[in-house]
Enzyme design. Sequence first.
Site, mmCIF file in Angstrom:
data_model
loop_
_atom_site.group_PDB
_atom_site.id
_atom_site.type_symbol
_atom_site.label_atom_id
_atom_site.label_comp_id
_atom_site.label_asym_id
_atom_site.label_seq_id
_atom_site.Cartn_x
_atom_site.Cartn_y
_atom_site.Cartn_z
ATOM 1 C CE LYS A 233 -0.352 -0.629 5.014
ATOM 2 N NZ LYS A 233 -1.169 -1.237 6.086
ATOM 3 C CE1 TYR B 105 13.913 30.263 8.607
ATOM 4 C CE2 TYR B 105 14.190 27.871 8.485
ATOM 5 C CZ TYR B 105 14.006 29.091 7.854
ATOM 6 O OH TYR B 105 13.898 29.141 6.502
HETATM 7 C C1 PLP Z 1 -0.431 -2.297 6.667
HETATM 8 C C2 PLP Z 1 -1.005 -3.622 6.937
HETATM 9 C C3 PLP Z 1 -0.181 -4.750 7.029
HETATM 10 C C4 PLP Z 1 1.325 -4.667 7.026
HETATM 11 O O1 PLP Z 1 1.758 -4.186 8.258
HETATM 12 P P1 PLP Z 1 3.320 -4.126 8.639
HETATM 13 O O2 PLP Z 1 3.343 -3.674 10.043
HETATM 14 O O3 PLP Z 1 3.919 -3.097 7.738
HETATM 15 O O4 PLP Z 1 3.882 -5.453 8.397
HETATM 16 C C5 PLP Z 1 -0.778 -5.985 7.153
HETATM 17 N N1 PLP Z 1 -2.118 -6.121 7.218
HETATM 18 C C6 PLP Z 1 -2.951 -5.052 7.167
HETATM 19 C C7 PLP Z 1 -4.421 -5.271 7.254
HETATM 20 C C8 PLP Z 1 -2.422 -3.773 7.041
HETATM 21 O O5 PLP Z 1 -3.246 -2.721 7.015
#
Ligand code: PLP
Length: 361
Positions: free
Chosen positions: A37, A258
Amino acid sequence: MTSPDRARLTIDLDALAHNRGVIAQAASGAEVGAVVKADGYGLGAAIVSRRLHAEGVRSFFVARVSEGEALRAGLGDRQADIYVLDGLPAGVADRLAAARLTPVIATLPQAHAAIGLAASRGGWRVALQVDTGMNRQGLTLEATRALLAEPRGLGSLDVALLMSHLGSATDPGETRNPEQLGRFKAVRALFPGVRASLAASAGAFLGAEYRYDLVRGGISLFGGGPEERPDPRLKAVVTLTAPVLDIRNLQPGDRVGYGSAFRATDPMRVALVGAGYADGVIRAAMGKGHAWVAGALRRLLAVNMDLLVIDIGDAAVGIGEHVELLGQNVLIDDFATAAGTVAHEVLVRLGSRAERVYLGA
Ligand SMILES: *Cc1c(COP(=O)(O)O)cnc(C)c1O
């Protein structure tokens, strides 16, 4: 040809393949799927997924329908299941079908929509997410039982995968883990013969009971440790370097950048480096995070949009040389801790300005 005057983001696909193997070993017996994702945690979903496919991965997870469409195009004619965690938002059924995406049904309205589609189209393939205690996505156990008992209920769907997600897997001692496991066992018994998936990266390392048929590897594919700290078995996939633009000497009382973010109390040498929060060096790491300069960790004194100020002490580094901001010496878990966040956010913030170089593509 790389441009030495620019920040450079190197993505090592051989390290990615190595990490897939580490997860496969930890979760031996289960298939290792890949969660790509948010454009593969910012690293390029298509190129990352093509390499993972070559390593044997056949199940991919994305969040959005648009991500699934892009991934299907990126995978071309390679055979792969692509699961969409958003499930079945209104009006996307034809897009899912066209790109052969499997929605992860996670709410009651989505379940009803999928059942309607199954009736009108003669079947509909889904993954079903149940909530076992994270109180985020997922049908409750009660709703699942009730829908299963209905004559034209869940039974009319082609359920390819039954899944749930653990809320505390990064903490193996948490009682929430066995609690969620117990609920998952109960719901799994309702779906005999259906493939099951409970573990993400962290869960894949929790032990045999948590593996089921498929683990959903995410951050650990990209080098993040399952317990939110560096794990020596995993390799850094991402290396971010940037050039030293200038070196300056500060006197006691001199302020840097800054406001009053940093004030020198002793004479010191600092390097100005050509990267900033626009390149994913999270501003909250100011004063706490480190860069790797000439063989040692050196503190980040200031993080601006395009510029970093690093306390280099007596480091033998020259103008134009690159320093490491993330990589095998500045691990994403350590940087995340310094910035008060998780490795996932460190990766997705990397942005598009740094020059990208893929190794092993
Ligand atoms: C993002 C996600 C994962 C992966 O999680 P990680 O901590 O990056 O391994 C797995 N299952 C779902 C449903 C997720 O939303």
